[in-house]
Motif scaffolding. Structure first.
Motif, mmCIF file in Angstrom:
data_model
loop_
_atom_site.group_PDB
_atom_site.id
_atom_site.type_symbol
_atom_site.label_atom_id
_atom_site.label_comp_id
_atom_site.label_asym_id
_atom_site.label_seq_id
_atom_site.Cartn_x
_atom_site.Cartn_y
_atom_site.Cartn_z
ATOM 1 N N PHE A 184 34.822 -72.720 88.861
ATOM 2 C CA PHE A 184 33.993 -73.254 87.767
ATOM 3 C C PHE A 184 32.637 -72.550 87.766
ATOM 4 O O PHE A 184 32.157 -72.095 86.735
ATOM 5 C CB PHE A 184 33.752 -74.754 87.995
ATOM 6 C CG PHE A 184 34.473 -75.644 87.035
ATOM 7 C CD1 PHE A 184 33.874 -76.019 85.852
ATOM 8 C CD2 PHE A 184 35.747 -76.120 87.320
ATOM 9 C CE1 PHE A 184 34.533 -76.855 84.958
ATOM 10 C CE2 PHE A 184 36.408 -76.961 86.438
ATOM 11 C CZ PHE A 184 35.791 -77.322 85.246
ATOM 12 N N HIS A 185 32.035 -72.523 88.948
ATOM 13 C CA HIS A 185 30.702 -71.926 89.088
ATOM 14 C C HIS A 185 30.847 -70.524 89.658
ATOM 15 O O HIS A 185 31.457 -70.321 90.709
ATOM 16 C CB HIS A 185 29.815 -72.810 89.957
ATOM 17 C CG HIS A 185 29.455 -74.096 89.274
ATOM 18 N ND1 HIS A 185 29.481 -75.318 89.882
ATOM 19 C CD2 HIS A 185 29.086 -74.320 87.973
ATOM 20 C CE1 HIS A 185 29.130 -76.255 88.993
ATOM 21 N NE2 HIS A 185 28.896 -75.673 87.835
ATOM 22 N N ALA A 186 30.264 -69.574 88.914
ATOM 23 C CA ALA A 186 30.546 -68.157 89.151
ATOM 24 C C ALA A 186 30.326 -67.719 90.589
ATOM 25 O O ALA A 186 31.142 -67.012 91.167
ATOM 26 C CB ALA A 186 29.678 -67.329 88.204
ATOM 27 N N ARG A 187 29.221 -68.153 91.172
ATOM 28 C CA ARG A 187 28.833 -67.618 92.488
ATOM 29 C C ARG A 187 29.620 -68.220 93.643
ATOM 30 O O ARG A 187 29.505 -67.754 94.772
ATOM 31 C CB ARG A 187 27.349 -67.879 92.705
ATOM 32 C CG ARG A 187 26.988 -69.355 92.766
ATOM 33 C CD ARG A 187 25.481 -69.516 92.746
ATOM 34 N NE ARG A 187 25.102 -70.906 92.573
ATOM 35 C CZ ARG A 187 23.855 -71.284 92.298
ATOM 36 N NH1 ARG A 187 22.904 -70.385 92.172
ATOM 37 N NH2 ARG A 187 23.566 -72.554 92.161
ATOM 38 N N GLU A 188 30.411 -69.255 93.388
ATOM 39 C CA GLU A 188 31.103 -69.957 94.470
ATOM 40 C C GLU A 188 32.430 -69.262 94.789
ATOM 41 O O GLU A 188 33.514 -69.805 94.588
ATOM 42 C CB GLU A 188 31.287 -71.431 94.073
ATOM 43 C CG GLU A 188 29.931 -72.127 93.855
ATOM 44 C CD GLU A 188 30.002 -73.485 93.160
ATOM 45 O OE1 GLU A 188 31.112 -74.020 92.989
ATOM 46 O OE2 GLU A 188 28.934 -74.013 92.786
ATOM 47 N N TRP A 189 32.325 -68.042 95.282
ATOM 48 C CA TRP A 189 33.512 -67.194 95.470
ATOM 49 C C TRP A 189 34.537 -67.784 96.415
ATOM 50 O O TRP A 189 35.722 -67.463 96.336
ATOM 51 C CB TRP A 189 33.096 -65.822 96.025
ATOM 52 C CG TRP A 189 32.331 -64.956 95.093
ATOM 53 C CD1 TRP A 189 31.913 -65.238 93.818
ATOM 54 C CD2 TRP A 189 31.882 -63.625 95.370
ATOM 55 N NE1 TRP A 189 31.221 -64.171 93.304
ATOM 56 C CE2 TRP A 189 31.184 -63.177 94.225
ATOM 57 C CE3 TRP A 189 31.983 -62.775 96.480
ATOM 58 C CZ2 TRP A 189 30.608 -61.906 94.157
ATOM 59 C CZ3 TRP A 189 31.413 -61.517 96.428
ATOM 60 C CH2 TRP A 189 30.732 -61.085 95.266
ATOM 61 N N LEU A 310 37.698 -77.243 93.049
ATOM 62 C CA LEU A 310 37.078 -76.720 94.265
ATOM 63 C C LEU A 310 35.759 -76.031 93.950
ATOM 64 O O LEU A 310 35.701 -75.112 93.127
ATOM 65 C CB LEU A 310 38.026 -75.739 94.960
ATOM 66 C CG LEU A 310 39.347 -76.354 95.418
ATOM 67 C CD1 LEU A 310 40.314 -75.270 95.888
ATOM 68 C CD2 LEU A 310 39.118 -77.364 96.539
ATOM 69 N N HIS A 311 34.714 -76.500 94.617
ATOM 70 C CA HIS A 311 33.369 -75.944 94.453
ATOM 71 C C HIS A 311 32.787 -75.648 95.840
ATOM 72 O O HIS A 311 33.385 -75.949 96.855
ATOM 73 C CB HIS A 311 32.462 -76.963 93.763
ATOM 74 C CG HIS A 311 32.744 -77.179 92.304
ATOM 75 N ND1 HIS A 311 31.889 -76.784 91.321
ATOM 76 C CD2 HIS A 311 33.787 -77.765 91.671
ATOM 77 C CE1 HIS A 311 32.371 -77.116 90.131
ATOM 78 N NE2 HIS A 311 33.539 -77.713 90.317
ATOM 79 N N SER A 312 31.555 -75.085 95.830
ATOM 80 C CA SER A 312 30.782 -75.022 97.060
ATOM 81 C C SER A 312 29.315 -75.196 96.656
ATOM 82 O O SER A 312 28.966 -74.865 95.535
ATOM 83 C CB SER A 312 31.034 -73.702 97.793
ATOM 84 O OG SER A 312 30.167 -72.687 97.356
ATOM 85 N N PHE A 313 28.373 -75.734 97.511
ATOM 86 C CA PHE A 313 28.725 -76.030 98.870
ATOM 87 C C PHE A 313 28.302 -77.436 99.232
ATOM 88 O O PHE A 313 27.434 -78.022 98.588
ATOM 89 C CB PHE A 313 28.099 -74.999 99.832
ATOM 90 C CG PHE A 313 26.585 -74.967 99.882
ATOM 91 C CD1 PHE A 313 25.872 -74.114 99.064
ATOM 92 C CD2 PHE A 313 25.879 -75.785 100.774
ATOM 93 C CE1 PHE A 313 24.480 -74.057 99.126
ATOM 94 C CE2 PHE A 313 24.485 -75.722 100.832
ATOM 95 C CZ PHE A 313 23.790 -74.863 100.011
HETATM 96 ZN ZN LIG Z 1 30.095 -75.733 91.790
#
Ligand SMILES: [Zn+2]
Length: 425
Positions: A184-189, A310-313
């Motif tokens: 979903f969020h670009a940087r959360e590889w 699934l996201h981080s962090f």
């Molecule tokens: Zn996220």
């Protein structure tokens, strides 16, 4: 001799310029958990973080806070902390240098571990959206009775968004469904990396995971925000991008896709500022990527028993609601399944996840996909925030193997609990 020195000095200067990036000199500070901070300090931090060109709050909630600070503001920031006698530590003294090293490593790993088009993606490195799409296509070719790929939409920049459906191949229809997405969020590889590992386990390790596929099919969208994900892979300067890539105003780009869902949209924890990282969008479902996830949720809601994004962090396992601090009537069911994931991960590696409702454990975030899926009929709906790595959002490639295996242990345990609680009707 002096000419030689001049040449040397000049080339050092050039080299420095080539090497420096947007995050040169940025520092990341870690502050104690909210309980240990005064309300006055938290108010001051909230004011500072509105200056989003100089401050970025990476995490808050019930975990220790991490804040990235522009070089020009570091003196001010430290004076504020010292004024409140707060113990803090510098977690990263130069974010630019960390990103530079990671990009150099990633380039080497790409050459060393090319995707060979054989339906195998290892845990050695991060993969592009194109590689992940090709990988699931190759899996479907290899196992045509068990793996099905479907194009479910296009991103703003016209990238193909594909789901992979994984079955045990017995041909039975109308099984229950577990719906998973990442990126979903670009940087959360680490999120798409985990999804790739999950796919690999379900497809290539059927004997260990047979119970998870007996009465259940898994539908998986590996990268919800492919434009943003590809953008973060361009350079060190774009590595920390979070949003989509559709222009949001004359000057700014991107909407937070996880604030764009049409359920209590923009009722808290999102921004009206098109330049902000948590911009909710001009209206609900302004982003085609969020619309695609919504369509998936509705098309599987009748048989869907768990939605997992699934996201981080964090690490957190979060359940609804994200728009209010009230808890759903079925909170005991949500907590029971989350607890199964928590217990399994703790026993496996010792990593301690926090579990609870999004609003109570992390922050208010209205318009997110987990609330939307839960409201649409999925009895279990979680956002899993994977543990931090690197500066927070950017675990290095060397951490992938350990992190995805740990996370899979938790996902499998939660899925087992779901299978047990919600047998096929
Ligand atoms: Zn996220």
């Amino acid at each position: 001799m002096s000419v030689l020195w001049l040449v040397l000095a000049l080339s050092c200067l050039v080299l420095q310029q080539v090497q420096s990036n947007k995050y040169e000199g940025y520092k990341i500070y870690e502050l104690p958990k909210a309980k240990a901070r005064s309300a006055v300090l938290d108010q001051a931090l909230a004011v500072l973080s509105m200056n989003d060109t100089h401050y970025e709050v990476f995490s808050s909630g019930s975990q220790p806070a991490r804040i990235m600070v522009h070089p020009e503001e570091q003196l001010n920031f430290v004076q504020l902390l010292d004024g409140h006698s707060l113990n803090y530590r510098v977690l990263n003294s130069n974010v630019g240098r960390t990103l530079r090293r990671q990009f150099a490593t990633d380039r080497k790993l790409r050459n060393k571990f090319p995707y060979r088009g054989n339906g195998r993606l290892g845990t050695e490195r991060f993969y592009s959206h194109g590689e992940i799409n090709q990988y699931i296509e190759d899996l479907a070719q290899e196992q045509p009775r068990r793996v099905f790929v479907k194009t479910v939409g296009r991103s703003y920049e016209r990238r193909l968004m594909k789901t992979v459906t994984i079955t045990n191949g017995d041909g039975r229809r109308n099984k229950n469904v577990i719906l998973v997405d990442g990126g979903f969020h670009a940087r959360e590889w680490i999120s798409p990396a985990t999804v790739v590992y999950l796919i690999d386990e379900l497809v290539n390790n059927l004997s260990e995971n047979a119970d998870l596929l007996l009465d259940y099919d898994w539908v998986i969208l590996p990268v919800v925000n492919p434009d943003g994900y590809e953008y973060t892979q361009l350079s060190e300067d774009t590595r920390m991008w979070r949003k989509t890539r559709k222009p949001s105003s004359a000057d700014c780009i991107g909407t937070d896709p996880n604030r764009n869902f049409d359920f209590h949209w923009n009722e808290g924890g999102a921004s009206d500022n098109p330049c902000a990282d948590t911009y909710a969008g001009s209206n609900a479902f302004s982003e085609p990527e969020a619309q695609v996830v919504s369509d998936l949720i509705h098309s599987h809601a009748a048989r869907g028993k768990m939605y997992l994004t699934l996201h981080s962090f964090g690490p957190y396992i979060l359940y609804p609601w994200g728009w209010t601090s009230d808890l759903p009537d079925t909170v005991a069911d949500l907590h029971e399944v989350a607890q199964a994931g928590f217990d399994a991960i703790l026993a496996d590696t010792g990593t301690f996840y926090e579990i609870g409702s999004s609003t109570n454990k992390l922050y208010v975030a209205a318009g997110a996909s987990d609330d939307y899926a839960f409201n649409a009929g999925f009895p279990i709906s979680f956002t899993m925030e994977l543990p931090p790595g690197g500066t927070g959002f950017d675990p290095p490639a060397s951490a992938i193997d350990r992190m995805v295996k740990e996370t899979f242990v938790g996902i499998a345990a939660m899925a087992r609990k779901v299978v047990q609680k919600y047998p096929l009707a």
